[in-house]
Design a protein around this motif. Structure first.
Motif: not given
Ligand code: FAD
Length: 487
Positions: A11, A14, A41, A47-48, A63-64, A66, A259, A304-305, A308, A467
């Motif tokens: 689920i 990202g 997703d 890509g999230g 978003g991020p 680097s 979702k 998911a975050p 969620d 993170v």
């Molecule tokens: P996410 O990318 O949030 O992916 C979670 C996915 O779950 C989402 O796509 C969402 O749509 C999906 N989802 C949620 N609920 C459901 C559901 N019920 N059903 C289906 N899908 C669902 N990190 C770095 O290393 N360098 C940086 O420069 C950097 N800059 C950042 C700048 C910003 C503005 C932000 C917000 C973060 C930054 N970070 C950076 C942190 C990093 O980008 C994130 O921690 C990382 O991308 C998170 O990845 P993830 O897959 O854990 O979560």
């Protein structure tokens, strides 16, 4: 389910979900295990948080932008995906970072590591702190070590060791780029455990960080690309990684734009009693999508975050630890300019803004100078960040108001009055997880409860153990290994 593949539903697509899927696929192949992966997703693209926009010759990260070069999980993944050649380092001519103080930009004193001074000479000369603030920081060298075990807040720790000025004027704005957080609310153990270890081992944070700096300089194990600079990215933007992962996951089922609304547990084979569809009760779980579709799952990887994840797992088990993770909303405003009329030359990568400055922006990256590939030579690209813990109002401004506020801030800080060629505004509501004090123990407790109540469900991603993108990849890989090791 002898003879049938293990059905694994991931689920979230990202970086955490995609990395989990990639390492599941690769490890299962290596171990000769038959698995069936489905990644779901809710958004229309993978890509999230990672979201690169190519516009008029610019590479714009919404978003991020680097990642830390010394955290190798992402470099290893790039190698495995065959995109290592696409990695690029920051412009060597943009090493300086500035900190705003009293509306003036001061270069970060050399030797600062995560906001902690490791070279006393340049630290003593900086105009960022008063003499009282500097002397208070140096008291760290003689202050007693904390006796109590257990977690404390990052802000409380820094205040205790190096004083309020270093914490508020240097460390918080620098670290805000990672957490957009209030350091007084963030867990030390979950964010910078090396600080606590430095105090314990060396009796002083400054001495400990000096030691760590020497030790990491001496470690020759880093690959050449990681030695080129502190940060790395991909020439075509971070979406290069997402696209390569998507392509490599050719064997996985991909479900975008749908979702997950519910997870159902199959109780003791009685599908009807638990609400699991008839005929599907041989699986452990059923994953219900907002399209009405239901997927069988033997294992689930939840990326998911936390909020969620808590909504989905809450009906099945106690999720108080997930609900304890607050998320901060942020926004960023990217502006492109013509170099000819811009009227300013940059000699660094940008600046950060302490809260006390009372501006809307929390930082400004001189993107076209920091990353030479992001802009045509005759143009300038800037990225301004808005929103941090306790100061999220600016994120709610309309586009017009937000742009006005940001332009007023860049005029005040850099005197920029040029009209942008275009602007890109991105809002990221509830996007920055704030690990609360006690987070590491909370997560251990949550995981052991899940193991007990919901065997086969793994939680991983930015809400848990780091993170940054490399941390998310490492966690995805660890989850994949644990899943394949478990029966
Ligand atoms: P996410 O990318 O949030 O992916 C979670 C996915 O779950 C989402 O796509 C969402 O749509 C999906 N989802 C949620 N609920 C459901 C559901 N019920 N059903 C289906 N899908 C669902 N990190 C770095 O290393 N360098 C940086 O420069 C950097 N800059 C950042 C700048 C910003 C503005 C932000 C917000 C973060 C930054 N970070 C950076 C942190 C990093 O980008 C994130 O921690 C990382 O991308 C998170 O990845 P993830 O897959 O854990 O979560």
């Amino acid at each position: 389910r002898i003879g049938n593949p293990d059905r694994i539903v991931i689920i979230g697509g990202g970086i955490s979900g995609l990395s989990s899927a990639f390492y599941l696929q690769r490890e299962a192949e290596r171990q000769g295990k038959d698995i069936e992966i489905t990644i779901i997703d809710g958004s229309p693209v993978f890509g999230g948080k990672i979201n690169t926009l190519q516009r008029g010759g610019f590479v714009i990260e919404k978003g991020p932008d680097s990642f830390l070069a010394r955290k190798l999980a992402i470099i290893d993944l790039a190698k495995e995906l065959g995109i290592e050649e696409e990695l690029t380092t920051t412009n060597p001519g943009a090493k300086k970072t500035y900190i705003l103080h009293d509306r003036k930009l001061f270069p970060m004193p050399p030797g600062l590591v995560l906001g902690i001074p490791t070279e006393i000479g340049p630290f003593a000369m900086t105009g960022l702190l008063s003499w009282g603030g500097k002397l208070r920081a140096l008291l760290d060298l003689v202050l007693p070590v904390r006796k109590e075990q257990g977690d404390e807040s990052l802000g409380g720790f820094l205040e205790r060791r190096v004083g309020t000025q270093v914490m508020r004027r240097i460390a918080e704005p620098l670290l805000a780029g990672i957490y957009a957080g209030d350091l007084k609310k963030l867990s030390l153990q979950a964010t910078f455990p090396q600080f606590a270890a430095a105090e314990r081992k060396h009796g002083s944070l400054i001495r400990g960080m000096q030691h760590n700096r020497k030790a990491s300089a001496a470690a020759a194990a880093l690959p050449a690309i990681a030695k080129g600079g502190t940060f790395l990215t991909f020439k075509g933007g971070l979406s290069t990684l997402v696209n390569a992962l998507e392509e490599a996951l050719s064997g996985a089922q991909k479900r975008l734009g749908v979702k997950v609304t519910e997870i159902r547990k199959a109780d003791a084979g009685d599908g009807a009693a638990s609400g699991v569809s008839k005929g599907l009760a041989d699986s452990r779980y059923e994953v219900v999508l907002d399209s009405g579709e239901r997927l069988q799952a033997d294992r689930i990887v939840m990326t998911a975050p936390a909020y969620d994840a808590a909504d989905l797992l809450g009906p099945l088990t106690d999720c108080r630890e997930l609900r304890a993770i607050n998320y901060v909303s942020v926004a960023n405003v990217v502006m492109a300019f013509d170099k000819a009329t811009f009227g300013l030359d940059f000699d660094g990568s940008g600046f950060v803004v302490p809260r006390s400055e009372g501006l809307h922006i929390t930082a400004c990256t001189w993107t076209s100078n920091k990353w030479l590939h992001t802009s045509p030579d005759d143009k300038v690209l800037l990225r301004c960040y808005v929103g941090r813990s306790g100061d999220e109002e600016s994120v709610k401004l309309s586009d017009e108001e937000l742009l006005k506020a940001v332009r007023s801030d860049i005029k005040k800080t850099m005197g920029i009055t040029s009209e942008p060629l275009f602007t890109e505004i991105t809002r990221l509501p509830r996007s920055m997880p704030q690990y609360p004090v006690g987070h590491v123990d909370n997560m251990k407790r949550l995981r052991s409860r899940l193991e007990q109540d919901l065997p086969g469900i793994w939680v991983t991603g930015a809400a848990f153990d780091g993170v940054g993108l490399p941390d998310c990849i490492r966690q995805g890989k660890e989850a994949a290994q644990a899943i394949l090791a478990a029966e």
